[in-house]
Scaffold this motif. Structure first.
Motif, PDB file in Angstrom:
ATOM      1  N   GLY A   1     -25.435   7.809 -34.449  1.00 35.57           N
ATOM      2  CA  GLY A   1     -24.083   7.950 -33.936  1.00 35.57           C
ATOM      3  C   GLY A   1     -23.534   6.646 -33.392  1.00 35.57           C
ATOM      4  N   PRO A   2     -22.367   6.722 -32.722  1.00 34.09           N
ATOM      5  CA  PRO A   2     -21.741   5.527 -32.148  1.00 34.09           C
ATOM      6  C   PRO A   2     -22.633   4.870 -31.104  1.00 34.09           C
ATOM      7  CG  PRO A   2     -20.230   7.398 -32.170  1.00 34.09           C
ATOM      8  CD  PRO A   2     -21.572   7.926 -32.507  1.00 34.09           C
ATOM      9  N   VAL A   3     -22.409   3.586 -30.873  1.00 35.38           N
ATOM     10  CA  VAL A   3     -23.159   2.856 -29.857  1.00 35.38           C
ATOM     11  C   VAL A   3     -22.863   3.473 -28.489  1.00 35.38           C
ATOM     12  CG1 VAL A   3     -23.472   0.626 -28.721  1.00 35.38           C
ATOM     13  CG2 VAL A   3     -23.100   0.741 -31.193  1.00 35.38           C
ATOM     14  N   PRO A   4     -23.885   3.786 -27.693  1.00 31.60           N
ATOM     15  CA  PRO A   4     -23.644   4.405 -26.386  1.00 31.60           C
ATOM     16  C   PRO A   4     -22.824   3.512 -25.461  1.00 31.60           C
ATOM     17  CG  PRO A   4     -25.952   4.587 -27.016  1.00 31.60           C
ATOM     18  CD  PRO A   4     -25.318   3.639 -27.989  1.00 31.60           C
ATOM     19  N   VAL A   5     -22.167   4.149 -24.487  1.00 35.02           N
ATOM     20  CA  VAL A   5     -21.284   3.433 -23.571  1.00 35.02           C
ATOM     21  C   VAL A   5     -21.988   3.081 -22.269  1.00 35.02           C
ATOM     22  CG1 VAL A   5     -19.196   3.628 -22.166  1.00 35.02           C
ATOM     23  CG2 VAL A   5     -19.185   4.444 -24.528  1.00 35.02           C
ATOM     24  N   ALA A   6     -22.542   4.099 -21.603  1.00 32.31           N
ATOM     25  CA  ALA A   6     -23.057   3.893 -20.245  1.00 32.31           C
ATOM     26  C   ALA A   6     -24.412   3.202 -20.219  1.00 32.31           C
ATOM     27  CB  ALA A   6     -23.152   5.236 -19.519  1.00 32.31           C
ATOM     28  N   GLY A   7     -25.153   3.285 -21.299  1.00 28.89           N
ATOM     29  CA  GLY A   7     -26.470   2.659 -21.346  1.00 28.89           C
ATOM     30  C   GLY A   7     -26.867   2.365 -22.777  1.00 28.89           C
ATOM     31  N   THR A   8     -27.922   1.593 -22.926  1.00 28.63           N
ATOM     32  CA  THR A   8     -28.420   1.308 -24.259  1.00 28.63           C
ATOM     33  C   THR A   8     -29.055   2.568 -24.849  1.00 28.63           C
ATOM     34  OG1 THR A   8     -30.608   0.661 -23.457  1.00 28.63           O
ATOM     35  CG2 THR A   8     -28.915  -1.058 -23.589  1.00 28.63           C
ATOM     36  N   ARG A   9     -29.351   2.498 -26.120  1.00 30.66           N
ATOM     37  CA  ARG A   9     -30.007   3.642 -26.746  1.00 30.66           C
ATOM     38  C   ARG A   9     -31.340   3.944 -26.089  1.00 30.66           C
ATOM     39  NH1 ARG A   9     -27.213   1.722 -31.671  1.00 30.66           N
ATOM     40  NH2 ARG A   9     -26.076   3.523 -32.534  1.00 30.66           N
ATOM     41  N   TRP A  10     -32.107   2.931 -25.733  1.00 29.59           N
ATOM     42  CA  TRP A  10     -33.402   3.159 -25.104  1.00 29.59           C
ATOM     43  C   TRP A  10     -33.252   3.703 -23.690  1.00 29.59           C
ATOM     44  CZ3 TRP A  10     -37.583   3.989 -27.550  1.00 29.59           C
ATOM     45  CH2 TRP A  10     -37.834   3.370 -28.775  1.00 29.59           C
ATOM     46  N   PHE A  11     -32.181   3.337 -23.001  1.00 27.96           N
ATOM     47  CA  PHE A  11     -31.909   3.928 -21.693  1.00 27.96           C
ATOM     48  C   PHE A  11     -31.769   5.434 -21.829  1.00 27.96           C
ATOM     49  CE2 PHE A  11     -28.524   5.789 -19.101  1.00 27.96           C
ATOM     50  CZ  PHE A  11     -29.053   5.636 -17.827  1.00 27.96           C
ATOM     51  N   TRP A  12     -30.945   5.874 -22.786  1.00 28.03           N
ATOM     52  CA  TRP A  12     -30.722   7.300 -22.959  1.00 28.03           C
ATOM     53  C   TRP A  12     -31.971   7.998 -23.469  1.00 28.03           C
ATOM     54  CZ3 TRP A  12     -27.289   9.603 -20.399  1.00 28.03           C
ATOM     55  CH2 TRP A  12     -26.063   8.996 -20.105  1.00 28.03           C
ATOM     56  N   PHE A  13     -32.742   7.328 -24.299  1.00 28.10           N
ATOM     57  CA  PHE A  13     -33.979   7.932 -24.786  1.00 28.10           C
ATOM     58  C   PHE A  13     -34.894   8.304 -23.621  1.00 28.10           C
ATOM     59  CE2 PHE A  13     -38.470   7.413 -25.860  1.00 28.10           C
ATOM     60  CZ  PHE A  13     -38.607   8.328 -26.875  1.00 28.10           C
ATOM     61  N   TRP A  14     -35.166   7.351 -22.739  1.00 24.17           N
ATOM     62  CA  TRP A  14     -36.059   7.620 -21.617  1.00 24.17           C
ATOM     63  C   TRP A  14     -35.464   8.627 -20.647  1.00 24.17           C
ATOM     64  CZ3 TRP A  14     -40.828   6.723 -22.251  1.00 24.17           C
ATOM     65  CH2 TRP A  14     -41.265   5.602 -22.979  1.00 24.17           C
ATOM     66  N   LEU A  15     -34.171   8.570 -20.422  1.00 18.33           N
ATOM     67  CA  LEU A  15     -33.527   9.475 -19.479  1.00 18.33           C
ATOM     68  C   LEU A  15     -33.556  10.916 -19.979  1.00 18.33           C
ATOM     69  CD1 LEU A  15     -31.873   9.300 -16.750  1.00 18.33           C
ATOM     70  CD2 LEU A  15     -29.862   9.600 -18.188  1.00 18.33           C
ATOM     71  N   VAL A  16     -33.180  11.110 -21.237  1.00 18.45           N
ATOM     72  CA  VAL A  16     -33.082  12.479 -21.770  1.00 18.45           C
ATOM     73  C   VAL A  16     -34.463  13.078 -22.003  1.00 18.45           C
ATOM     74  CG1 VAL A  16     -32.302  13.849 -23.733  1.00 18.45           C
ATOM     75  CG2 VAL A  16     -30.806  12.103 -22.754  1.00 18.45           C
ATOM     76  N   VAL A  17     -35.381  12.284 -22.551  1.00 17.21           N
ATOM     77  CA  VAL A  17     -36.713  12.808 -22.838  1.00 17.21           C
ATOM     78  C   VAL A  17     -37.523  13.006 -21.560  1.00 17.21           C
ATOM     79  CG1 VAL A  17     -38.913  12.261 -23.959  1.00 17.21           C
ATOM     80  CG2 VAL A  17     -36.775  11.883 -25.173  1.00 17.21           C
ATOM     81  N   GLY A  18     -37.310  12.141 -20.563  1.00 14.07           N
ATOM     82  CA  GLY A  18     -38.171  12.150 -19.385  1.00 14.07           C
ATOM     83  C   GLY A  18     -37.733  13.016 -18.228  1.00 14.07           C
TER      84      GLY A  18
ATOM     85  N   ILE B   1     -33.549  18.362 -28.662  1.00 17.60           N
ATOM     86  CA  ILE B   1     -33.984  16.963 -28.574  1.00 17.60           C
ATOM     87  C   ILE B   1     -33.848  16.279 -29.927  1.00 17.60           C
ATOM     88  CG2 ILE B   1     -36.453  17.133 -29.105  1.00 17.60           C
ATOM     89  CD1 ILE B   1     -34.944  15.199 -26.193  1.00 17.60           C
ATOM     90  N   ILE B   2     -34.043  17.009 -31.023  1.00 18.49           N
ATOM     91  CA  ILE B   2     -33.872  16.420 -32.356  1.00 18.49           C
ATOM     92  C   ILE B   2     -32.406  16.065 -32.593  1.00 18.49           C
ATOM     93  CG2 ILE B   2     -33.955  16.933 -34.830  1.00 18.49           C
ATOM     94  CD1 ILE B   2     -36.524  18.487 -34.312  1.00 18.49           C
ATOM     95  N   VAL B   3     -31.500  16.969 -32.198  1.00 22.61           N
ATOM     96  CA  VAL B   3     -30.066  16.675 -32.325  1.00 22.61           C
ATOM     97  C   VAL B   3     -29.703  15.439 -31.509  1.00 22.61           C
ATOM     98  CG1 VAL B   3     -27.748  17.526 -31.775  1.00 22.61           C
ATOM     99  CG2 VAL B   3     -29.418  19.053 -32.827  1.00 22.61           C
ATOM    100  N   PHE B   4     -30.213  15.378 -30.287  1.00 22.69           N
ATOM    101  CA  PHE B   4     -29.949  14.209 -29.439  1.00 22.69           C
ATOM    102  C   PHE B   4     -30.442  12.924 -30.092  1.00 22.69           C
ATOM    103  CE2 PHE B   4     -32.385  11.414 -26.571  1.00 22.69           C
ATOM    104  CZ  PHE B   4     -31.326  10.726 -26.003  1.00 22.69           C
ATOM    105  N   LEU B   5     -31.668  12.932 -30.603  1.00 23.45           N
ATOM    106  CA  LEU B   5     -32.225  11.727 -31.212  1.00 23.45           C
ATOM    107  C   LEU B   5     -31.443  11.311 -32.454  1.00 23.45           C
ATOM    108  CD1 LEU B   5     -36.053  12.462 -30.853  1.00 23.45           C
ATOM    109  CD2 LEU B   5     -34.694  10.803 -29.554  1.00 23.45           C
ATOM    110  N   ALA B   6     -30.991  12.295 -33.229  1.00 21.61           N
ATOM    111  CA  ALA B   6     -30.220  11.976 -34.432  1.00 21.61           C
ATOM    112  C   ALA B   6     -28.893  11.315 -34.059  1.00 21.61           C
ATOM    113  CB  ALA B   6     -29.970  13.247 -35.237  1.00 21.61           C
ATOM    114  N   ILE B   7     -28.205  11.863 -33.053  1.00 23.41           N
ATOM    115  CA  ILE B   7     -26.938  11.258 -32.624  1.00 23.41           C
ATOM    116  C   ILE B   7     -27.176   9.897 -31.996  1.00 23.41           C
ATOM    117  CG2 ILE B   7     -24.993  11.521 -31.025  1.00 23.41           C
ATOM    118  CD1 ILE B   7     -25.187  14.518 -31.419  1.00 23.41           C
ATOM    119  N   LEU B   8     -28.252   9.791 -31.236  1.00 25.66           N
ATOM    120  CA  LEU B   8     -28.567   8.519 -30.587  1.00 25.66           C
ATOM    121  C   LEU B   8     -28.846   7.432 -31.617  1.00 25.66           C
ATOM    122  CD1 LEU B   8     -29.082   7.248 -27.739  1.00 25.66           C
ATOM    123  CD2 LEU B   8     -31.512   7.729 -28.132  1.00 25.66           C
ATOM    124  N   ARG B   9     -29.534   7.795 -32.682  1.00 23.86           N
ATOM    125  CA  ARG B   9     -29.914   6.791 -33.685  1.00 23.86           C
ATOM    126  C   ARG B   9     -28.784   6.481 -34.645  1.00 23.86           C
ATOM    127  NH1 ARG B   9     -30.192   3.377 -36.489  1.00 23.86           N
ATOM    128  NH2 ARG B   9     -31.907   2.500 -37.723  1.00 23.86           N
TER     129      ARG B   9
END
Length: 256
Positions: free
Chosen positions: A168-185, A158-166
Motif C-alpha cells: 500500500g501507500p507509504v505510511p505517514v506517522a511511522g515507517t513500515r517497520w515502526f508499524w510492523f512492530w507496533l501492530v504485531v507486538g 494480520i495478513i491484511v495488515f501486512l499486505a497493505i503495509l507492504r
C-alpha cells in the motif's frame, strides 16, 4: 519492507478516503471487535468439580477432554490462545464446553474417582465424574476447537495488515517497520486499531498533508519499544485486574 520518498507520494494521494476504503476500515474494525469479545467469552475459566456436576446434570455440557497442563499456541502476541497439552495419559485437568460456548476447567481425577479434598491434604475417594459424563451421553472430544477458529480471524487481520503495509501507500506517522512492530507486538490488537485510525489510506486529507509538510515519521525502534512496554504493562494490568475482579472477568489463561 522499504520506504520510498515520502512527501511527493503523500501529496499525490492526499484527499478523503474513497467510500470503499472507509467500508474496508469499518469491516476490519468490526472483525477485530468480534474477535476480541469472542476470545474473552470463550477463554477457559477455572472452576470446581461442583460446577462440572451441575453442568452435567443440567445438560449444559457439549464436550469434554482431559489433559496435563495449559500451554500457549502463539504465532504473534495477540492471537495467542490456550491449548491443552497431554503426555499420552489422562491428566488432572478436566476441560468442558457448555452450550453457551464457554470453556471451564478444574483439577480432578475423573477416571479413578478422586478429587482434591483440601490443598496439600491429598486425594479423597468419591464417585467418578466420568460415569456421570458417560451416562449423560457427553462426547469426549476437543472442546477447544472454537478457539482455533478465533485465532484464524486474528491471523486474517494480520495478513491484511501486512499486505497493505507492504504494497500500500507509504505510511505517514511511522515507517513500515515502526508499524510492523507496533501492530504485531502490542497485545490484543490495539496497535492494529491505532493503525486503522491513524494511517493512510484511512486518514483525512488535512492530517495527511500536515504530516507530509512535517515529514516526521517514527522509526522501527520506537514501535519495538512501545510493543515491549505495552506487553509488560498489559501483563501487570491483567494480573492486577484478575486479582481484583476474579476469574470470570479476567481468566487466568489470558494472562501472559
Amino acid at each position: 519492507m522499504t520506504d520510498g520518498a515520502v512527501r511527493p507520494s503523500l501529496l499525490r494521494h492526499a484527499g478523503k478516503p474513497a467510500s470503499w476504503r472507509r467500508a474496508v476500515r469499518a469491516l476490519l474494525a468490526a472483525a477485530w471487535v468480534v474477535w476480541l469479545v469472542s476470545s474473552w467469552w470463550a477463554a477457559p475459566r477455572e472452576t470446581d468439580l461442583a460446577r462440572a456436576r451441575a453442568d452435567v446434570a443440567a445438560g449444559r455440557v457439549q464436550s469434554y477432554q482431559r489433559g496435563d497442563t495449559w500451554s500457549d499456541a502463539t504465532s504473534f502476541s495477540w492471537n495467542r490462545h490456550a491449548s491443552l497439552r497431554s503426555w499420552g495419559t489422562d491428566g488432572p485437568l478436566l476441560v468442558w464446553r457448555t452450550t453457551d460456548g464457554r470453556l471451564h476447567y478444574t483439577v480432578t481425577d475423573v477416571v479413578s474417582g478422586t478429587e482434591p479434598d483440601e490443598p496439600g491434604v491429598g486425594l479423597t475417594p468419591m464417585p467418578p465424574l466420568a460415569r456421570e459424563l458417560d451416562a449423560a451421553g457427553v462426547e469426549r472430544s476437543d472442546p477447544i476447537g472454537p478457539l482455533t477458529s478465533l485465532t484464524a480471524v486474528s491471523t486474517v487481520l494480520i495478513i491484511v495488515f501486512l499486505a497493505i503495509l507492504r504494497f500500500g501507500p507509504v505510511p505517514v506517522a511511522g515507517t513500515r517497520w515502526f508499524w510492523f512492530w507496533l501492530v504485531v507486538g502490542v497485545p490484543l490488537g490495539f496497535g492494529f486499531v491505532y493503525w486503522l485510525l491513524r494511517e493512510r489510506p484511512w486518514t483525512s486529507a488535512a492530517g495527511t498533508i500536515a504530516d507530509a509538510a512535517g515529514d516526521v515519521r517514527r522509526r522501527w525502534y520506537v514501535g519495538f519499544a512501545i510493543s515491549f512496554v505495552a506487553t509488560l504493562g498489559g501483563s501487570l494490568l491483567a494480573y492486577g485486574l484478575h486479582r481484583l475482579l476474579g476469574e470470570w472477568m479476567i481468566p487466568s489463561t489470558l494472562i501472559s
